[in-house]
Scaffold this active site. Structure first.
Site, PDB file in Angstrom:
ATOM      1  N   HIS A 115       0.818  -1.220   0.000  1.00  0.00           N
ATOM      2  CA  HIS A 115       0.000   0.000   0.000  1.00  0.00           C
ATOM      3  C   HIS A 115       0.851   1.269   0.000  1.00  0.00           C
ATOM      4  O   HIS A 115       0.337   2.351  -0.308  1.00  0.00           O
ATOM      5  CB  HIS A 115      -0.986  -0.001   1.179  1.00  0.00           C
ATOM      6  CG  HIS A 115      -0.391   0.248   2.531  1.00  0.00           C
ATOM      7  ND1 HIS A 115      -0.136  -0.748   3.444  1.00  0.00           N
ATOM      8  CD2 HIS A 115      -0.014   1.392   3.147  1.00  0.00           C
ATOM      9  CE1 HIS A 115       0.354  -0.242   4.552  1.00  0.00           C
ATOM     10  NE2 HIS A 115       0.451   1.071   4.400  1.00  0.00           N
ATOM     11  N   ASP A 123      -0.095  -7.633   1.092  1.00  0.00           N
ATOM     12  CA  ASP A 123       0.281  -6.234   1.299  1.00  0.00           C
ATOM     13  C   ASP A 123       1.802  -6.084   1.391  1.00  0.00           C
ATOM     14  O   ASP A 123       2.321  -5.312   2.192  1.00  0.00           O
ATOM     15  CB  ASP A 123      -0.375  -5.647   2.546  1.00  0.00           C
ATOM     16  CG  ASP A 123      -0.215  -4.120   2.620  1.00  0.00           C
ATOM     17  OD1 ASP A 123      -0.065  -3.488   1.553  1.00  0.00           O
ATOM     18  OD2 ASP A 123      -0.219  -3.567   3.745  1.00  0.00           O
ATOM     19  N   ASN A 148       5.057   4.349   9.918  1.00  0.00           N
ATOM     20  CA  ASN A 148       5.852   3.145  10.140  1.00  0.00           C
ATOM     21  C   ASN A 148       5.615   2.072   9.072  1.00  0.00           C
ATOM     22  O   ASN A 148       6.303   1.050   9.058  1.00  0.00           O
ATOM     23  CB  ASN A 148       5.530   2.525  11.507  1.00  0.00           C
ATOM     24  CG  ASN A 148       6.118   3.305  12.665  1.00  0.00           C
ATOM     25  OD1 ASN A 148       5.474   4.209  13.184  1.00  0.00           O
ATOM     26  ND2 ASN A 148       7.335   2.986  13.058  1.00  0.00           N
ATOM     27  N   SER A 149       4.658   2.276   8.190  1.00  0.00           N
ATOM     28  CA  SER A 149       4.317   1.250   7.204  1.00  0.00           C
ATOM     29  C   SER A 149       5.534   0.821   6.399  1.00  0.00           C
ATOM     30  O   SER A 149       6.228   1.645   5.816  1.00  0.00           O
ATOM     31  CB  SER A 149       3.246   1.771   6.246  1.00  0.00           C
ATOM     32  OG  SER A 149       1.984   1.708   6.828  1.00  0.00           O
ATOM     33  N   ALA A 198      -0.056  -2.023   9.929  1.00  0.00           N
ATOM     34  CA  ALA A 198      -1.260  -1.265  10.295  1.00  0.00           C
ATOM     35  C   ALA A 198      -1.361  -1.150  11.811  1.00  0.00           C
ATOM     36  O   ALA A 198      -0.682  -1.857  12.553  1.00  0.00           O
ATOM     37  CB  ALA A 198      -2.506  -1.952   9.743  1.00  0.00           C
ATOM     38  N   ILE A 199      -2.236  -0.246  12.248  1.00  0.00           N
ATOM     39  CA  ILE A 199      -2.526  -0.095  13.665  1.00  0.00           C
ATOM     40  C   ILE A 199      -4.029  -0.082  13.867  1.00  0.00           C
ATOM     41  O   ILE A 199      -4.800   0.200  12.950  1.00  0.00           O
ATOM     42  CB  ILE A 199      -1.913   1.193  14.269  1.00  0.00           C
ATOM     43  CG1 ILE A 199      -2.490   2.439  13.588  1.00  0.00           C
ATOM     44  CG2 ILE A 199      -0.409   1.165  14.179  1.00  0.00           C
ATOM     45  CD1 ILE A 199      -2.044   3.741  14.217  1.00  0.00           C
ATOM     46  N   GLY A 217      -7.562 -26.166  -3.283  1.00  0.00           N
ATOM     47  CA  GLY A 217      -8.638 -26.734  -4.084  1.00  0.00           C
ATOM     48  C   GLY A 217      -9.869 -27.042  -3.263  1.00  0.00           C
ATOM     49  O   GLY A 217     -10.559 -28.046  -3.495  1.00  0.00           O
TER      50      GLY A 217
END
Length: 483
Positions: A124, A154, A228-229, A246-247, A286
């Protein structure tokens, strides 16, 4: 473990220089007589032993932490009235209102994991971006190209295009983490400059977080804030054990609940990037899995609601080949507990292709063992990728045929056939229609769409109106737009 969050904040702010070290100092308390050393840990016996500094860990880890600067130029569509010849007659061809250009920017963190200049960050942070630069701890700024994007986790991998022999951080083992382990988070909260925070691993295997398809996160109370990402979660040996993603927050600031992608998942993405792949291929089960509720557990004769119920099985998939049946419950993979469908997906997602996995299965109250091949989902039928043009609302959309591989890659729900939207061009009619990646086109003007060629033919000429039936997120709806 499950966690249903509605206030996840993704950080993506610029990283600069500067370090702040975290210190712990408190009075020593007498150790209980029964206290034992665990896995190399030693109970402090004096005040000197309990006065700790994380400075050595930070000095070793910090040079490999970088700032990621991404941008793209967005062309805003011109005023729609310019398509009207009467409007153009009175106001001129330009109409005084040409299309505008905006520059979109995204800023975050990353970590160098290979001396050749491979950088891991969050997807992101660079999603939709075309130009990427990386700022090193020594203040050098180096262009980078995007080697691989993996929206399902992500994660993204970048390659620095100049220089060599870069400082790196070793990859640890996220499966070896325990709740209570010390951890550091390095990043750039709120754009104040590179900062180090400390805390502990407060939970493991957090699922139902809603950040990515592989919801299996490390939870930490080390202060993680927007910015911080993409930065690393670091253990006390200065090794990456997770990528901060994330937070949980109602205010936008840290309240002590942050989430990091386990480094063992990072390893599979990195392996694909090093192999030259543009996407990550993972083992295919599957089968469709279902979370086990208390009611389902009682119906199956289980003492507690744990594991993943096989609700449906592809007769040609690896699960069927392994002898699994509808109604079976997967409870472990290679000896590691799988409490829910997310855990099964994560455990399989970290396995290399080509081997086998040992599945612990409950059937009729008895535990059995099954050996399953680790093979990727097949692309049958072939994708037959087409970028649609012409006078339809689909102009600017790239579509592919539905196959098990496409369903896995794009997390398509509830569609065994049809045509999937794989890409949307900025400023196109398809974008204005709000088509989304992963949408399944089922019918156009009541004509059933089974292949990309069917759709191309259906939208090749003008129509007074367009009646479109789509599947999105497992739900089917129909909309009508003017021609």
């Amino acid at each position: 473990m499950r966690l249903d969050l509605r206030h996840l904040v993704f950080g993506a702010l610029a990283c600069a220089a500067g370090i702040s070290a975290a210190y712990i100092e408190r009075a020593a308390e007498p150790a209980p007589a029964h206290a034992q050393a665990v896995e190399g840990s030693v109970v402090p016996k004096s005040r000197a032993e309990i006065t700790l500094s994380f400075a050595p860990v930070v000095k070793k880890a910090q040079p490999a932490v970088v700032n990621v600067f991404a941008s793209r130029v967005e062309r805003m569509p011109a005023n729609p009235f310019l398509d009207d010849p009467i409007f153009r007659r009175f106001f001129g061809e330009g109409g005084g209102m040409p299309g505008r250009s905006n520059t979109a920017q995204s800023l975050g963190s990353g970590v160098i994991v290979d001396p050749a200049g491979l950088v891991v960050t969050n997807n992101h942070v660079i999603e939709g971006m075309t130009d990427v630069k990386v700022a090193l701890a020594d203040k050098r700024e180096i262009p980078a190209k995007i080697l691989l994007r993996d929206p399902r986790t992500d994660l993204a991998v970048l390659k620095l295009t100049e220089g060599s022999n870069f400082p790196t951080m070793e990859l640890g083992d996220s499966d070896a983490l325990e709740v209570g382990d010390l951890a550091l988070a390095i990043g750039n909260p709120f754009g104040v400059g590179q900062t180090v925070t400390q805390g502990i691993v407060s939970a493991l295997a957090r699922t139902h977080v809603g950040i990515s398809d592989y919801g299996f996160f490390i939870q930490t109370d080390a202060a993680i804030n927007p910015g911080n990402s993409g930065g690393p979660l670091v253990d006390m040996n200065a090794r990456v054990v997770g990528i901060n993603s994330a937070i949980f927050s109602k205010s936008g600031g840290s309240i002590g609940i942050g989430f990091a992608i386990p480094v063992n998942m990072v390893k599979s993405v990195l392996l694909a990037a090093k192999g030259g792949g543009k996407m990550v291929k993972r083992p295919w089960l599957g089968a469709t899995l279902q979370t086990i509720s208390q009611e389902i557990a009682e119906g199956l004769g289980l003492d507690r609601p744990t594991g993943a119920l096989l609700a449906d099985i592809d007769p040609k998939g690896p699960a069927a080949d392994a002898g699994l049946k509808r109604g079976d419950v997967i409870v472990s993979i290679d000896g590691q507990t799988a409490d829910d469908p997310e855990a099964v997906g994560y455990r399989l997602g970290t396995k290399p292709l080509g081997g086998q996995a040992t599945l612990g299965v409950l059937r009729g109250g008895k535990k059995i063992v099954a050996q399953m091949r680790l093979t990727p989902a097949p692309e049958t039928p072939p994708r037959d990728t087409i970028k649609l043009k012409g006078p339809s609302p689909f102009a600017g959309a790239t579509v592919v045929n539905v196959s098990p591989a496409v369903v896995e890659e794009m997390s398509v729900q509830g569609a065994a056939n049809g045509v999937v939207v794989s890409e949307i061009e900025d400023g196109s009619f398809a974008q204005q229609l709000n088509l989304q990646r992963g949408d399944v086109v089922l019918a156009v003007n009541d004509q059933k769409i089974e292949t990309t060629r069917d759709l191309e033919k259906a939208v090749s000429s003008r129509a007074y109106y367009w009646k479109i039936t789509l599947a999105r997120g497992g739900q089917v709806f129909t909309t009508v737009v003017g021609g």
